[in-house]
Design a protein around this motif. Structure first.
Motif, PDB file in Angstrom:
ATOM      1  N   TYR A  14       0.883  -1.158   0.000  1.00 14.17           N
ATOM      2  CA  TYR A  14       0.000   0.000   0.000  1.00 14.17           C
ATOM      3  C   TYR A  14       0.923   1.211   0.000  1.00 14.17           C
ATOM      4  CZ  TYR A  14      -3.709  -3.234   1.294  1.00 14.17           C
ATOM      5  OH  TYR A  14      -4.602  -4.272   1.303  1.00 14.17           O
ATOM      6  N   ALA A  19       2.744  -4.762   2.976  1.00 22.86           N
ATOM      7  CA  ALA A  19       1.795  -5.398   3.896  1.00 22.86           C
ATOM      8  C   ALA A  19       2.009  -6.903   3.987  1.00 22.86           C
ATOM      9  CB  ALA A  19       0.366  -5.096   3.456  1.00 22.86           C
ATOM     10  N   GLY A  42      -2.268  -9.998   7.280  1.00 26.33           N
ATOM     11  CA  GLY A  42      -2.320  -9.948   5.814  1.00 26.33           C
ATOM     12  C   GLY A  42      -3.187 -10.991   5.145  1.00 26.33           C
ATOM     13  N   THR A  45      -5.883  -9.192   3.071  1.00 29.41           N
ATOM     14  CA  THR A  45      -5.182  -8.454   2.017  1.00 29.41           C
ATOM     15  C   THR A  45      -4.749  -9.410   0.912  1.00 29.41           C
ATOM     16  OG1 THR A  45      -4.401  -6.741   3.518  1.00 29.41           O
ATOM     17  CG2 THR A  45      -3.106  -7.081   1.524  1.00 29.41           C
ATOM     18  N   PRO A 229       5.957  -6.830   7.533  1.00 31.54           N
ATOM     19  CA  PRO A 229       4.929  -7.401   6.653  1.00 31.54           C
ATOM     20  C   PRO A 229       4.480  -8.788   7.133  1.00 31.54           C
ATOM     21  CG  PRO A 229       7.085  -7.373   5.563  1.00 31.54           C
ATOM     22  CD  PRO A 229       7.240  -6.631   6.848  1.00 31.54           C
TER      23      PRO A 229
END
Length: 259
Positions: A14, A19, A42, A45, A229
């Motif tokens: 992002y 992420a 995540g 996502t 992440p």
């Protein structure tokens, strides 16, 4: 026609923030794959990259490769809308279109795809999709009533009917039962079992018992540290993940020692 998804070294950003980092996996056709892991690691996502939904967020991008039935879904010239027709999505909270009847909710995707449907074709799609979502017998006498008039569990099955009406190959489900009571949850889980004979299904769930009950394979996501992440720690057959995981962190999460 269910299909496989192959993911190779995928990282998700992002803007400048990474992420999710370095995910690789192969999702089998006509199976249920579950993603588990603590909040913020995540899972959702990553799920949204599988039908290019994350792209609606400004600055979001993906590195690496995701192929659907051998075709790179991020290749130049690939239409994200066409990808989303093949890879349907069911969200955490039931989201029937509030101004539409049950009938029109089911057909929303078909009409969005600019298909002109005869009444008999439309009727057939509505019945097939509602039967596929185990909802037909409950709503067949009130198809012209608002979709919002259904219970939460029925609304979620209506959203599943809407997703399968366009005949996708893959169904993504982002915590589809988190807003539902136990009886509705059981109905959705039974439905997932039935749908996998026709679809490749990927589900994100916070409920580990649910992952154990419904999925064939499980991916465990985690964060190395806050602000780092998310990454895929382990991806294995569900029975192995829950009884004899390869990674100590997986075992710690499943046994409730963290998360």
């Amino acid at each position: 026609m269910a299909t496989s998804i192959d993911v190779s070294d995928v990282s998700i950003y992002y803007g400048d923030f990474k992420a999710v980092e370095g995910v690789s996996m192969s999702i089998k056709p006509r199976s249920v794959t579950a993603f588990i892991g603590p909040s913020g690691c995540g899972k959702s996502t990553f799920l949204r990259t599988l039908n290019r939904m994350h792209e609606v967020i400004p600055g979001a991008r993906v590195e690496g490769q995701i192929t659907l039935a051998g075709r790179d879904m991020y290749a130049p010239g690939v239409d994200p809308v066409a990808v989303r027709r093949q890879v349907g999505m069911v969200f955490q909270r039931p989201n029937p279109f509030p101004t539409m009847s049950i009938y029109d909710n089911v057909l929303a995707g078909n009409r969005l795809n600019a298909k002109r449907l005869s009444r008999s074709d439309a009727d057939a799609i509505v019945e097939r999709s509602l039967r596929g979502a185990n909802l037909w017998n409950e709503v067949k006498d009130r198809l012209n009533k608002p979709g919002m008039g259904l219970s939460g569990g029925q609304q979620q099955r209506l959203c599943i009917a809407r997703a399968i009406a366009v005949e996708p190959q893959v169904l993504l489900m982002d915590e589809p039962c988190s807003a539902l009571d136990p009886i509705s949850t059981a109905a959705i889980e039974d439905l997932i079992h039935e749908l996998k004979s026709d679809y490749t299904i990927v589900i994100v769930t916070h409920n580990m018992q649910q992952a154990a009950r419904v999925s064939d394979e499980t991916g465990f996501f985690n964060l190395k540290a806050t602000g780092q992440p998310g990454h895929l720690v382990e991806f294995n057959p569900t029975k192995k993940v829950f009884t004899n995981p390869d990674n100590e962190a997986t075992e710690a999460y499943i046994s409730g020692r963290f998360g």
